[in-house]
Write an enzyme that holds these catalytic residues in place. Structure first.
Site: not given
Length: 338
Positions: A157, A264
């Site tokens: 991220e 995720e």
């Protein structure tokens, strides 16, 4: 004969496959968190502020059908000074985890869980030049390079503001690794929390320009099913919205002849969220041609009462999320590490 499909991001170490070729089923997996805990305490105390998963945890999950572990770790602990050697203790834990996972016939993705930063400074800044990011992956490749059971997850991220800038950074790492004849599958990520729901709009054009000379690149996206996609709520959207959150990334992968990792995703244990979890994994199974694997968020030794955790209770009671996950970790999905 069907025409050959040859994409810039074709993976698994093969350049092309026929349109009728059968892909392997997606690897079912989990994030085993702990090594990246205590990020405000650097370097932190081993087995106190942070903790690597132990062999018995690997055994627990592989015993339920898990074939893939995403291992988040921190750059600052691994490499206390940029361009310097890797910390032998922290690296030793990573090596031990990889060895234990391989012994259990599982694949590991090494997830540099740093959000595109080092000590809070963005990669590409004067403080953290791109060459430093290249350097840490070259050092990891000296240890794990050419090991097909280890995937290199370049960055979790990233917080860079421009997808084009971030793609150019990732390309430099890819080029450097392949120049050293590194064979590992490389997983690339996108900015703005790497969401599957808006991947084409935010990251699609930039990441479509990536090129892997080793033809072993996959694309990672994350997706949560609470209202704002953040993974911070115990409540989930209606089940009929689940496919709409995953399909933009899925469609992009298929359009670009690429494969993806759902790196995720997680839900709490209420009935509505469990229905979303089942719908998500059903969709991944129905679109298996574009999926390398999935890694649920999360397991690991330090979660306590975290609402998305699937660590069993101290008395061995399994979490309700695990009951759903087990339906998608059958023997038909298992295969040897790539």
């Amino acid at each position: 004969m069907k025409p050959l499909i040859c994409g810039f991001a074709t993976v698994l170490g093969v350049a092309c496959g026929t349109a009728t070729s059968a892909w392997a089923e997606p690897l079912p997996g989990i994030n085993l968190e702990g090594a990246a805990f205590g990020s405000g305490k650097i370097p932190g105390r081993d087995n106190w502020d942070y903790m690597f998963p132990k062999k018995d945890e690997i055994s627990y999950y592989t015993g339920h059908g898990i074939k893939f572990f995403r291992l988040p770790f921190l750059w600052e602990r691994l490499q206390p000074e940029l361009f310097a050697g890797l910390d032998p203790n922290y690296l030793g834990h990573i090596r031990d985890f990889v060895a234990d996972a391989k012994a259990a016939h599982a694949t590991v993705i090494l997830d540099l869980h740093n959000y595109g930063q080092y000590h809070g400074a963005l990669i590409g800044s004067d403080t953290v030049p791109v060459t430093a990011f290249v350097d840490v992956w070259q050092r990891l490749a000296q240890v794990f390079g050419r090991d097909r059971s280890v995937v290199f997850g370049l960055m979790n991220e990233p917080k860079q503001s421009s997808a084009q800038e971030w793609a150019a950074i990732e390309q430099q790492v890819i080029n450097a690794l392949r120049a050293k004849d590194v064979k590992n599958t490389i997983s690339v990520s996108g900015i703005q929390w790497d969401g599957a729901h808006n991947f084409p709009q935010v990251n699609g054009e930039a990441l479509a320009g990536l090129h892997d000379p080793g033809k072993a690149m996959i694309f990672e996206a994350h997706q949560y099913f609470d209202r704002d996609h953040s993974g911070t709520s115990p409540d989930c959207v209606p089940v009929d919205q689940v496919v709409g959150r995953l399909s933009p990334f899925t469609d992009w992968l298929r359009a670009h002849h690429a494969r993806g990792l759902l790196g995720e995703f997680g839900v709490s244990g209420n009935e509505g969220c469990l229905a979303d979890l089942r719908a998500a994994l059903t969709f991944v199974g129905q679109t298996a041609d574009v999926w390398y694997g999935w890694t649920y968020w999360a397991g690991g030794p330090l979660w306590g009462n975290y609402m998305y955790s699937i660590e069993p209770s101290k008395d061995g009671t399994e979490k309700p999320q695990m009951t759903v996950l087990k339906d998608f970790m059958g023997k038909k999905q298992g295969h040897s590490p790539r």
